[in-house]
Design an enzyme around this catalytic site. Structure first.
Site, PDB file in Angstrom:
ATOM      1  N   ILE A 173      52.443  43.724  32.694  1.00 46.15           N
ATOM      2  CA  ILE A 173      52.955  42.182  32.118  1.00 46.15           C
ATOM      3  C   ILE A 173      51.578  41.480  30.946  1.00 46.15           C
ATOM      4  O   ILE A 173      51.649  41.216  29.893  1.00 46.15           O
ATOM      5  CB  ILE A 173      53.989  41.831  32.137  1.00 46.15           C
ATOM      6  CG1 ILE A 173      53.824  40.819  33.545  1.00 46.15           C
ATOM      7  CG2 ILE A 173      55.484  42.449  32.412  1.00 46.15           C
ATOM      8  CD1 ILE A 173      54.285  40.212  34.392  1.00 46.15           C
ATOM      9  N   GLY A 174      50.483  41.875  31.326  1.00 44.37           N
ATOM     10  CA  GLY A 174      49.192  40.992  31.026  1.00 44.37           C
ATOM     11  C   GLY A 174      48.106  42.135  31.947  1.00 44.37           C
ATOM     12  O   GLY A 174      47.998  42.357  32.644  1.00 44.37           O
ATOM     13  N   GLY A 214      43.921  40.374  33.172  1.00 43.16           N
ATOM     14  CA  GLY A 214      43.064  38.974  32.592  1.00 43.16           C
ATOM     15  C   GLY A 214      41.495  39.519  33.745  1.00 43.16           C
ATOM     16  O   GLY A 214      41.487  40.841  33.809  1.00 43.16           O
ATOM     17  N   GLY A 215      40.925  38.673  34.057  1.00 45.37           N
ATOM     18  CA  GLY A 215      39.536  38.809  34.448  1.00 45.37           C
ATOM     19  C   GLY A 215      39.635  39.341  36.363  1.00 45.37           C
ATOM     20  O   GLY A 215      38.674  39.874  36.546  1.00 45.37           O
ATOM     21  N   PHE A 216      40.953  39.435  37.124  1.00 46.42           N
ATOM     22  CA  PHE A 216      41.187  39.466  38.049  1.00 46.42           C
ATOM     23  C   PHE A 216      41.414  40.898  38.276  1.00 46.42           C
ATOM     24  O   PHE A 216      41.268  41.418  38.783  1.00 46.42           O
ATOM     25  CB  PHE A 216      41.741  38.785  38.803  1.00 46.42           C
ATOM     26  CG  PHE A 216      42.326  38.977  39.834  1.00 46.42           C
ATOM     27  CD1 PHE A 216      40.903  38.094  41.160  1.00 46.42           C
ATOM     28  CD2 PHE A 216      42.996  39.808  40.657  1.00 46.42           C
ATOM     29  CE1 PHE A 216      41.470  38.848  42.686  1.00 46.42           C
ATOM     30  CE2 PHE A 216      43.262  40.149  42.648  1.00 46.42           C
ATOM     31  CZ  PHE A 216      42.233  39.922  42.990  1.00 46.42           C
ATOM     32  N   GLY A 217      42.238  41.428  36.886  1.00 50.73           N
ATOM     33  CA  GLY A 217      42.780  42.430  36.653  1.00 50.73           C
ATOM     34  C   GLY A 217      43.990  42.834  36.428  1.00 50.73           C
ATOM     35  O   GLY A 217      44.697  41.635  35.694  1.00 50.73           O
ATOM     36  N   VAL A 223      48.451  42.876  35.243  1.00 54.83           N
ATOM     37  CA  VAL A 223      49.245  41.990  35.956  1.00 54.83           C
ATOM     38  C   VAL A 223      50.796  42.974  35.710  1.00 54.83           C
ATOM     39  O   VAL A 223      51.117  42.936  34.481  1.00 54.83           O
ATOM     40  CB  VAL A 223      49.897  40.082  35.444  1.00 54.83           C
ATOM     41  CG1 VAL A 223      50.966  40.135  36.102  1.00 54.83           C
ATOM     42  CG2 VAL A 223      48.010  39.697  35.851  1.00 54.83           C
ATOM     43  N   ASP A 255      40.599  25.499  35.844  1.00 56.92           N
ATOM     44  CA  ASP A 255      40.848  26.104  34.342  1.00 56.92           C
ATOM     45  C   ASP A 255      42.052  25.947  33.931  1.00 56.92           C
ATOM     46  O   ASP A 255      42.731  26.494  33.849  1.00 56.92           O
ATOM     47  CB  ASP A 255      40.819  27.938  35.026  1.00 56.92           C
ATOM     48  CG  ASP A 255      40.793  28.529  33.800  1.00 56.92           C
ATOM     49  OD1 ASP A 255      40.068  28.067  32.690  1.00 56.92           O
ATOM     50  OD2 ASP A 255      41.024  30.281  34.293  1.00 56.92           O
TER      51      ASP A 255
END
Length: 833
Positions: free
Chosen positions: A498-499, A501-504, A506, A616
């Site tokens: 579903i997404g 991002g910078g971390f990985g 989701v 952030d």
């Protein structure tokens, strides 16, 4: 002598073949290769392009004819793909089933020839996907290959060919192929100022140049991912200043560096270097120049491998993009990976191009007693889509379907509002910081499991997995077994993503008791690693608040870093404002969302012994549940505030472009007021429903905060509000909202309100919106902000003769007959101390 040259040639050929074989180690989940118009399958470079009759099943609206040329095209293997074409006389689509989401190559082959009454040189057409315009008004006069890379998040990909009026479209061959997840990471660095950049994952990219420095062409059948690398000679500005070196057998792929998927050894094993001719006083740059389209940002990927040095710490040099130095005193042997001849790459995102040329240079270091030399092994330049998802400069494809195409929100890009003197000081600081960070980059990519409670792993009960038992000391340190996470996400099914991002990535998930969860699985290649993982757990495990996203658990088994949160059905606030096709939010809904987010931030700042600073705050980190209630998320960058006897925390600058507090940026001094500034940007984003940085707009409109402040200070904020809000905002509510955002964006933190004050003012703005004035029914349009004049998108176009009094909003004090007790009756007391 001839024997030595023959040996080197044989070795080079064997090396290329070796790595070509290793290339096939990557097995794309989706691999559609079509030889359009061909009656037979065609094998090119070991890959089979299917015949047109088999590919016709992908055509949802097959129109036009199949054509072939009578000419013999034999200049290269790929030329066989140019001998036939499918010609479209109307809007036609190829729709491909996607088995695994993620980044995919789209390669389009064009060659104009004459078939029957069709002269393909006269064709003019657009090519688009669901979310991106790839080509607009394309006219082909010579053999052409266009390569794109898009992130696919659904179970299908549609490529649409749209002929221009009274024209037609054509395609000779087509590829849709999965790319490795690690090929394009989410983060890079910017050029001016030198800071972290996030958001590449969601960008569509167009390959502008892919160059093998100092070596021959590497054809698609010898590349790890079927790419073509061209020689650099045609791009060199002064060829006499450069020389070539080849040493393919010395190339090493090490942890923390590059991989054969990033670029083959045939690229890393050759380089172009300074032609110093033994002169220790040589002082010049080697420069390459490339054609680009103005108005776009570009991803510039440098490929380095020190194949010229005989020992460590021998080679130091500087790297430039246009006139900006992006790396100073680069030492490839130890500075980055501590291994000689190790393959490495570096990604940079440029400012929006203002000319049609982009230059890349390497030059000698200024360090004392260092021989002047510099090298570059390979280079890739990729165009990033604009805020409308277009790679052509057009907003949407000119088709009858274009009105239904989704616009893709701009990825936050470079900040443009810091004064030149301040910016210079900041850049110098960031160069120093960059040197430290890059030195640790390899180490930061090595993840190790840990437990937040000093080594004791907690396990959750049957709610989370079958057969596990609960052993909880408190609400902190919840550990969920990896098998339970696998069950919840159907073994990390890509269709459940579903997404990203910078971390990985989701994933959507569901626990055994039916509880829906969001599972954030860390990517080991991400620059966000252990520190952010620990911070997120530590912060969310000690805070519980209805306007903060709840942490359900974490998993650190099998070298994984996984965070499990409550599931937020309505996604991010950003997605409801622009770029995702959601219905427009009403003004009341937007106010309530802002109030909820402000409550969450106010609690962070005041609800604990020491303030917690989010660092952030942005619309993408404000999530909405099934009732559109706002919750603040993503605490990986959060920082504990200053001690009672201190005014700030000195720390490295982190945050997102467009939202970053300029005072924090220039002084590296963090306070709660940095969150307040970022939240002020969010307020204008909510009001205007546009990206905070949009490089496709005119210069004065690029930065939303600066642009909106100009209108606010003139009392004409109504001119730039979301058109969907026209006629639906009461003047006093807008005035209070604009004043609140303006105060949040004060230049100095001491002049900004606290989050408690911001919360109070937003609640006040909501009550002003809902207040009914005697004699003026609530639905009376005279009480609303309406179309006072045509919307003006360019501040410079405003007629200076128009009196600002015309747009002046009424004061709260002028609400004759309004009950102040009613206005304040629904105000909710701020939470926290």
């Amino acid at each position: 002598m001839m024997g030595c040259k023959m040996f080197e040639l044989l070795f080079w050929v064997s090396s290329v073949l070796c790595f070509a074989c290793s290339a096939r180690g990557f097995k794309p989940a989706d691999n559609y290769l079509i030889d359009c118009g061909s009656p037979n399958n065609n094998t090119i470079g070991g890959r089979v392009f299917m015949a047109d009759e088999f590919a016709s099943k992908f055509l949802s609206a097959p129109q036009g004819v199949v054509g072939n040329t009578s000419k013999s095209i034999t200049s290269s293997a790929v030329s066989r793909l140019y001998e036939t074409a499918r010609i479209f006389t109307g809007v036609s689509e190829y729709t491909f089933s996607i088995s695994q989401g993620g980044r995919h190559w789209i390669r389009l082959y064009f060659y104009p020839f004459v078939y029957a009454s069709y002269d393909l040189r006269l064709a003019r057409f657009d090519v688009s996907t669901e979310n991106h315009v790839l080509l607009s008004s394309l006219s082909v006069g010579a053999p052409l290959v266009k390569e794109f890379s898009v992130n696919v998040t659904t179970n299908s990909l549609t490529i649409t060919f749209t002929p221009s009026e009274n024209s037609f479209a054509f395609i000779n061959a087509l590829e849709v192929v999965s790319a490795p997840d690690r090929l394009i990471l989410d983060d890079a660095r910017t050029v001016k100022p030198s800071m972290g950049f996030q958001g590449l994952m969601w960008q569509a990219l167009e390959t502008v140049a892919r160059v093998n420095m100092g070596g021959p062409m590497v054809s698609f059948d010898n590349d790890t991912l079927s790419r073509t690398w061209v020689p650099d000679q045609s791009f060199l500005i002064e060829k006499n200043l450069a020389s070539s070196v080849s040493n393919i057998r010395s190339v090493k792929y090490v942890d923390g560096g590059s991989t054969p998927e990033i670029a083959p050894a045939s690229v890393y094993g050759t380089c172009t270097k300074m032609n110093s001719l033994g002169d220790p006083n040589s002082n010049f740059n080697v420069t390459w120049e490339f054609n680009v389209d103005p108005g776009f940002h570009y991803l510039v990927r440098f490929h380095f491998c020190d194949i010229v040095s005989y020992s460590l710490n021998q080679l130091y040099f500087n790297v430039f993009i246009d006139s900006s130095m992006v790396v100073r005193d680069l030492d490839l042997s130890t500075y980055l990976v501590n291994v000689l001849a190790a393959a490495y790459y570096m990604d940079y995102v440029t400012d929006s191009a203002v000319t049609n040329k982009l230059r890349v240079s390497i030059g000698p270091s200024d360090l004392h007693d260092v021989y002047p030399d510099a090298i570059l092994n390979g280079l890739e330049i990729m165009k990033l889509n604009n805020s409308y998802g277009s790679l052509t400069g057009s907003g949407t494809a000119s088709t009858s379907r274009s009105s239904s195409k989704k616009k893709v929100g701009a990825i936050v890009s470079v900040s443009v509002g810091v004064a030149f003197g301040v910016l210079l000081a900041g850049v110098l600081f960031m160069f120093w910081r960059q040197r430290r960070q890059l030195a640790c980059r390899r180490e930061s990519k090595t993840w190790v499991p840990f437990s937040t409670n000093g080594g004791t792993s907690h396990t959750m009960g049957s709610k989370y997995s079958k057969g596990t038992t609960a052993s909880l000391n408190s609400n902190t340190g919840y550990h969920i077994p990896f098998l339970a996470v696998q069950e919840a996400t159907k073994n990390f099914d890509e269709s459940w993503v579903i997404g990203i991002g910078g971390f990985g990535k989701v994933y959507k998930g569901e626990l055994n008791d039916g509880t829906k969860v969001a599972v954030k699985r860390g990517n080991p290649r991400s620059q966000q690693g252990l520190a952010e993982f620990q911070t997120e757990i530590e912060m969310l495990s000690q805070f519980r608040h209805r306007h903060l996203v709840s942490l359900i658990g974490y998993c650190d088994e099998k070298n994984e870093m996984i965070l499990i949160y409550e599931y937020m059905e309505n996604g991010t606030l950003k997605s409801h404002l622009y770029g995702s096709g959601y219905p427009s939010l009403s003004w009341k809904q937007r106010l309530e969302i802002c109030i909820g987010a402000a409550r969450g931030l106010h609690y962070l700042h005041t609800g604990y012994a020491k303030a917690v600073i989010h660092r952030d705050v942005k619309s993408a980190n404000i999530l909405l549940d099934e009732n559109l209630m706002a919750k603040v998320a993503d605490f990986g960058l959060s920082k504990t505030g200053p001690e009672i006897d201190q005014s700030h925390v000195s720390t490295a600058v982190k945050g997102s472009f467009g939202y970053l507090d300029p005072e924090y940026f220039r002084r590296q001094q963090l306070t709660e007021k940095s969150d307040v500034y970022s939240f002020g940007v969010v307020l204008f984003e909510v009001l205007c429903a546009r990206p905070v940085i949009d490089p496709t707009l005119q210069r004065e409109m690029v930065n939303l905060a600066e642009w909106a402040m100009k209108w606010q200070k003139r009392g004409q904020l109504v001119q730039i509000i979301d058109p969907n809000l026209k006629g639906n905002i009461k003047p006093d509510s807008l005035r209070k909202f604009g004043e609140t955002a303006e105060k949040c964006l004060a230049d100095f933190g001491v002049d900004r309100p606290s989050m408690g004050d911001v919360l109070w003012n937003l609640e006040y703005a909501l009550q002003l919106q809902e207040a009914v004035v005697q004699g003026d029914p609530e639905d009376n349009s005279m009480n609303m902000i309406g179309d006072l004049s045509p919307q003006i998108n360019d501040f410079s176009q405003l007629d200076p003769t128009v009196s600002s009094a015309r747009f002046e909003l009424s004061s709260v004090d002028d609400l004759s007959g309004a009950s102040m007790s009613k206005v304040f009756s629904q105000l909710v007391k701020s939470e926290g101390r």
